[in-house]
Design an enzyme around this catalytic site. Structure first.
Site, PDB file in Angstrom:
ATOM      1  N   GLN A  19       0.840  -0.914  -0.144  1.00 41.52           N
ATOM      2  CA  GLN A  19      -0.001  -0.019  -0.282  1.00 41.52           C
ATOM      3  C   GLN A  19       0.974   1.316   0.082  1.00 41.52           C
ATOM      4  OE1 GLN A  19      -0.406  -2.793   1.906  1.00 41.52           O
ATOM      5  NE2 GLN A  19      -2.160  -2.604   3.026  1.00 41.52           N
ATOM      6  N   GLU A  20       0.346   2.218  -0.466  1.00 46.81           N
ATOM      7  CA  GLU A  20       1.183   3.408  -0.946  1.00 46.81           C
ATOM      8  C   GLU A  20       1.841   3.827   0.432  1.00 46.81           C
ATOM      9  OE1 GLU A  20      -0.904   6.567  -2.376  1.00 46.81           O
ATOM     10  OE2 GLU A  20       0.567   7.900  -2.819  1.00 46.81           O
TER      11      GLU A  20
END
Ligand code: G3D
Ligand code: MG
Length: 179
Positions: free
Chosen positions: A70-71
């Site tokens: 995830q970012e």
């Protein structure tokens, strides 16, 4: 003498090789790791932090770190880099919109000093999905042919069936004998 050489070879081959499995969230990293391990599909949840498993192939022990994609977690990837011999970059071949983000992450990683000697295996995953990007298309969009300072290989695969995964592992294994 032969015995001693044999023992030394055993010690060499049983050395652990550190592998990091990276890629954007939902690419199939965790599914691939557990396919390697169990030859089965396990139900996955988004990885927060990392999973680590040992995979043994022809006496080579790969210590595989599956890192959350995830970012917010991508900035922590570099904390896993030291002693990494292999990067497995997993791509969701249906995710055209985010391939350029993957490209940026790839080139940032390759420029990192701690990964200077790492080889890169790219899994173009989800090849079972109709109209997904082909390995040729992905190679072009990632301009893989421009990578001259790291050995790399791209392999199409489907983590759900396991197709393509052992070919990728064999490439990793061949790199351990090439070094
Ligand atoms: P990640 O660890 O990279 O974040 P996961 O990704 O391994 O958690 O997989 C994300 C979703 O993609 C999962 O679906 C998983 O079943 C699916 N997936 C993984 N590999 C493949 C593949 O080769 N083909 C297809 N069609 N799907 C795949 P869910 O529905 O559980 O979120
Ligand atoms: Mg995961």
């Amino acid at each position: 003498m032969g015995l001693l050489v044999g023992k030394l070879m055993d010690i060499f081959w049983s050395q652990e090789r550190k592998v990091i499995i990276v890629g954007l969230d939902n690419a199939g990293k965790t599914t691939i790791l557990y396919q390697f391990l169990t030859n089965e599909v396990i139900h996955t949840c988004p990885t927060i932090g990392s999973n680590m498993e040992e995979i043994v192939l022809k006496k080579t022990h790969f210590l595989m770190w599956d890192i959350g994609g995830q970012e917010a977690l991508r900035s922590t990837w570099n904390t896993y880099y030291s002693d990494t011999e292999f990067i497995i970059l997993v791509i969701d071949s249906t995710d055209r919109d985010r391939l350029l983000t993957t490209r940026e992450e790839l080139y940032t990683m390759l420029a990192h000093e701690a990964l200077r000697d790492a080889s890169v295996l790219i899994f173009a995953n989800k090849q079972d999905v109709k109209n997904c990007m082909t390995t040729t298309e992905i190679s072009q969009l990632l301009t893989l042919s421009a990578i001259k300072d790291h050995p790399w290989h791209i392999q199409g695969c489907c983590a759900l069936t396991g197709e393509g995964l052992s070919a990728g592992l064999q490439w990793l294994q061949s790199r351990t004998t090439a070094n």
